[in-house]
Enzyme design. Structure first.
Site, PDB file in Angstrom:
ATOM      1  N   TYR A  54     -12.791  -3.052  -7.289  1.00 12.49           N
ATOM      2  CA  TYR A  54     -13.053  -3.566  -5.842  1.00 12.49           C
ATOM      3  C   TYR A  54     -14.483  -4.372  -5.662  1.00 12.49           C
ATOM      4  O   TYR A  54     -14.518  -5.204  -4.795  1.00 12.49           O
ATOM      5  CB  TYR A  54     -13.197  -2.317  -4.802  1.00 12.49           C
ATOM      6  CG  TYR A  54     -11.853  -1.260  -4.919  1.00 12.49           C
ATOM      7  CD1 TYR A  54     -10.696  -2.034  -5.590  1.00 12.49           C
ATOM      8  CD2 TYR A  54     -11.986  -0.270  -4.656  1.00 12.49           C
ATOM      9  CE1 TYR A  54      -9.634  -0.985  -5.340  1.00 12.49           C
ATOM     10  CE2 TYR A  54     -10.890   0.694  -4.536  1.00 12.49           C
ATOM     11  CZ  TYR A  54      -9.804   0.335  -4.995  1.00 12.49           C
ATOM     12  OH  TYR A  54      -8.647   1.124  -5.068  1.00 12.49           O
TER      13      TYR A  54
HETATM   14  N1  LIG Z   1      -5.487   3.683  -7.281  1.00  9.61           N
HETATM   15  C1  LIG Z   1      -5.020   2.475  -6.765  1.00  9.61           C
HETATM   16  O1  LIG Z   1      -4.184   1.803  -7.591  1.00  9.61           O
HETATM   17  C2  LIG Z   1      -5.254   1.910  -5.384  1.00  9.61           C
HETATM   18  C3  LIG Z   1      -4.323   0.880  -4.836  1.00  9.61           C
HETATM   19  C4  LIG Z   1      -4.481   0.428  -3.674  1.00  9.61           C
HETATM   20  C5  LIG Z   1      -5.349   0.877  -2.834  1.00  9.61           C
HETATM   21  N2  LIG Z   1      -6.121   2.173  -3.300  1.00  9.61           N
HETATM   22  C6  LIG Z   1      -7.008   2.757  -2.351  1.00  9.61           C
HETATM   23  O2  LIG Z   1      -6.602   3.156  -1.283  1.00  9.61           O
HETATM   24  C7  LIG Z   1      -7.131   2.733  -0.184  1.00  9.61           C
HETATM   25  C8  LIG Z   1      -6.132   2.176   1.121  1.00  9.61           C
HETATM   26  O3  LIG Z   1      -5.268   1.504   0.930  1.00  9.61           O
HETATM   27  P1  LIG Z   1      -5.194   0.012   1.200  1.00  9.61           P
HETATM   28  O4  LIG Z   1      -6.139  -0.397   1.749  1.00  9.61           O
HETATM   29  O5  LIG Z   1      -4.248  -0.724   0.206  1.00  9.61           O
HETATM   30  O6  LIG Z   1      -4.059   0.026   2.356  1.00  9.61           O
HETATM   31  P2  LIG Z   1      -3.807   0.980   3.847  1.00  9.61           P
HETATM   32  O7  LIG Z   1      -5.064   1.913   3.784  1.00  9.61           O
HETATM   33  O8  LIG Z   1      -2.532   1.645   3.772  1.00  9.61           O
HETATM   34  O9  LIG Z   1      -3.929  -0.193   4.803  1.00  9.61           O
HETATM   35  C9  LIG Z   1      -5.270  -0.901   5.188  1.00  9.61           C
HETATM   36  C10 LIG Z   1      -4.996  -1.980   6.154  1.00  9.61           C
HETATM   37  O10 LIG Z   1      -4.621  -1.241   7.178  1.00  9.61           O
HETATM   38  C11 LIG Z   1      -5.272  -1.738   8.345  1.00  9.61           C
HETATM   39  N3  LIG Z   1      -5.523  -0.603   9.242  1.00  9.61           N
HETATM   40  C12 LIG Z   1      -6.320   0.476   9.030  1.00  9.61           C
HETATM   41  N4  LIG Z   1      -6.432   1.433  10.037  1.00  9.61           N
HETATM   42  C13 LIG Z   1      -5.259   0.735  10.924  1.00  9.61           C
HETATM   43  C14 LIG Z   1      -5.103   1.340  12.186  1.00  9.61           C
HETATM   44  N5  LIG Z   1      -5.541   2.568  12.513  1.00  9.61           N
HETATM   45  N6  LIG Z   1      -4.206   0.531  12.675  1.00  9.61           N
HETATM   46  C15 LIG Z   1      -3.690  -0.507  12.307  1.00  9.61           C
HETATM   47  N7  LIG Z   1      -3.984  -1.013  11.174  1.00  9.61           N
HETATM   48  C16 LIG Z   1      -4.981  -0.421  10.453  1.00  9.61           C
HETATM   49  C17 LIG Z   1      -6.606  -2.289   7.678  1.00  9.61           C
HETATM   50  O11 LIG Z   1      -7.253  -3.348   8.345  1.00  9.61           O
HETATM   51  P3  LIG Z   1      -8.692  -3.416   9.184  1.00  9.61           P
HETATM   52  O12 LIG Z   1      -9.598  -3.379   7.882  1.00  9.61           O
HETATM   53  O13 LIG Z   1      -8.712  -4.684   9.688  1.00  9.61           O
HETATM   54  O14 LIG Z   1      -8.764  -2.237   9.875  1.00  9.61           O
HETATM   55  C18 LIG Z   1      -6.002  -2.686   6.265  1.00  9.61           C
HETATM   56  O15 LIG Z   1      -5.967  -4.020   6.387  1.00  9.61           O
HETATM   57  C19 LIG Z   1      -7.811   1.397  -0.793  1.00  9.61           C
HETATM   58  O16 LIG Z   1      -8.814   0.628   0.240  1.00  9.61           O
HETATM   59  C20 LIG Z   1      -8.303   1.593  -2.065  1.00  9.61           C
HETATM   60  O17 LIG Z   1      -9.548   2.496  -1.765  1.00  9.61           O
HETATM   61  C21 LIG Z   1      -6.091   2.643  -4.733  1.00  9.61           C
END
Ligand SMILES: NC(=O)c1ccc[n+]([C@@H]2O[C@H](COP(=O)([O-])OP(=O)(O)OC[C@H]3O[C@@H](n4cnc5c(N)ncnc54)[C@H](OP(=O)(O)O)[C@@H]3O)[C@@H](O)[C@H]2O)c1
Length: 294
Positions: A54
């Site tokens: 990240y």
């Molecule tokens: N181990 C792995 O391979 C792997 C892969 C992917 C992700 N991850 C981890 O999982 C975490 C979360 O996954 P992700 O970031 O891919 O997806 P997510 O948490 O499913 O979605 C994040 C997105 O949703 C928006 N969001 C957040 N809260 C919201 C709400 N209440 N209403 C509407 N939209 C909302 C955010 O925008 P804003 O920021 O503008 O609010 C962001 O664009 C990552 O940050 C990472 O730490 C791990």
């Protein structure tokens, strides 16, 4: 000092406890990290999901150090998840030994072909991670993006069983058999991308299909007086899955954590089960430069 009890904790098979909700920091702009982390702490977050990939680990570390120094929060109640060695849970991110400490680059070679180390087995990688526990550098170790067969394999060779398997999971990608398999073997499932990557405004990254916009989710959220995101996160919680939604918005930090004051009925849990589309948003090769998700 903020109360540490906003989010309930789960007990891992290592005996350590981890908050059932954390904040994901992938795609959090480096300049925003400090403010978001401090706001998150004030809102009750005690669990952060980080990775070398990240490219904001230094900022997260500095923000936490400042929070400890200023007394915003006590260090010992923290859980840092993933690919960071600090009083924490340390995970192998992909079923590949090339995804090591500090390795952030794509694993696609110049010829466009997957370029990962073929001399180091996952068992060898796991042995090295077990050593970190024996050395007292980490408390718990886990796996990430392991399907049923790699998880089964890991259970067969592990002297220390994985405490967590962090996998993509949301209403459009429910993975019931993998979730139940892990839970049956005492592995805590953590859902990454628990909101399915956010709304369709994120289409460039995650595609144009979003469970946040699903009519069943929208109608049910209204019924419970909650937002679609809160309903989705609560649904995971009721499947005993830890969630790590990412947001850089202070108001959403608060919104996402307010899921511990209501229950989704069994009937409604079943209704959400029916909207599964077996739709992976983290398309193979799209983010990690790797085209195998075992
Ligand atoms: N181990 C792995 O391979 C792997 C892969 C992917 C992700 N991850 C981890 O999982 C975490 C979360 O996954 P992700 O970031 O891919 O997806 P997510 O948490 O499913 O979605 C994040 C997105 O949703 C928006 N969001 C957040 N809260 C919201 C709400 N209440 N209403 C509407 N939209 C909302 C955010 O925008 P804003 O920021 O503008 O609010 C962001 O664009 C990552 O940050 C990472 O730490 C791990």
């Amino acid at each position: 000092m903020v109360s540490k009890d906003v989010v309930p904790a789960v007990t891992l098979n290592s005996g350590y406890r981890m908050p059932a909700m954390g904040l994901g920091v992938w795609r959090m702009e480096n300049t925003a990290v400090r403010g978001v982390i401090h706001s998150a702490i004030r809102s009750g977050y005690r669990h952060f999901d980080c990775a070398a990939k990240y490219q904001n680990e230094a900022e997260v570390g500095e923000a936490l150090a400042e929070a400890f120094q200023t007394g915003l929060v006590k260090r010992e109640i923290y859980s840092l998840q993933q690919r960071i060695i600090l009083n924490t849970l340390y995970m192998s991110q992909l079923p590949s030994s090339s995804s090591g400490i500090g390795k952030t680059a794509s694993v696609i070679g110049e010829d466009g072909v997957l370029d990962i180390d073929t001399t180091i087995s996952l068992e060898t990688t796991w042995r090295a991670m077990e050593k970190l526990v024996y050395m007292g550098l980490v408390r718990s170790i886990g796996i990430s993006n392991y399907g049923v067969f790699l998880t089964r394999d890991c259970l067969a060779y592990a002297k220390i069983k994985p405490a967590v398997n962090q996998i993509e999971m949301h209403p459009y990608f429910q993975r019931d058999s993998l979730v139940k398999f892990c839970q049956k073997h005492g592995i805590c499932v953590t859902a990454h991308t628990p909101l399915g990557g956010g709304c369709t405004a994120n289409a460039k990254l995650f595609g144009s299909l979003s469970c946040l916009d699903d009519p069943v989710i929208e109608d049910m959220a209204e019924k419970y007086g909650k937002t679609p995101a809160q309903l989705i996160l609560r649904w995971s919680h009721q499947r005993n899955i830890v969630v790590i939604p990412k947001t850089s918005k202070v108001e959403r930090l608060k919104e996402n954590i307010e899921i511990f004051d209501f229950d989704i009925s069994d009937e409604d849990m079943e209704e959400i089960k029916a909207i599964d589309k077996n739709h992976r948003t983290n398309q193979p090769g799209k983010f990690w430069g790797i085209d195998v998700y075992a």
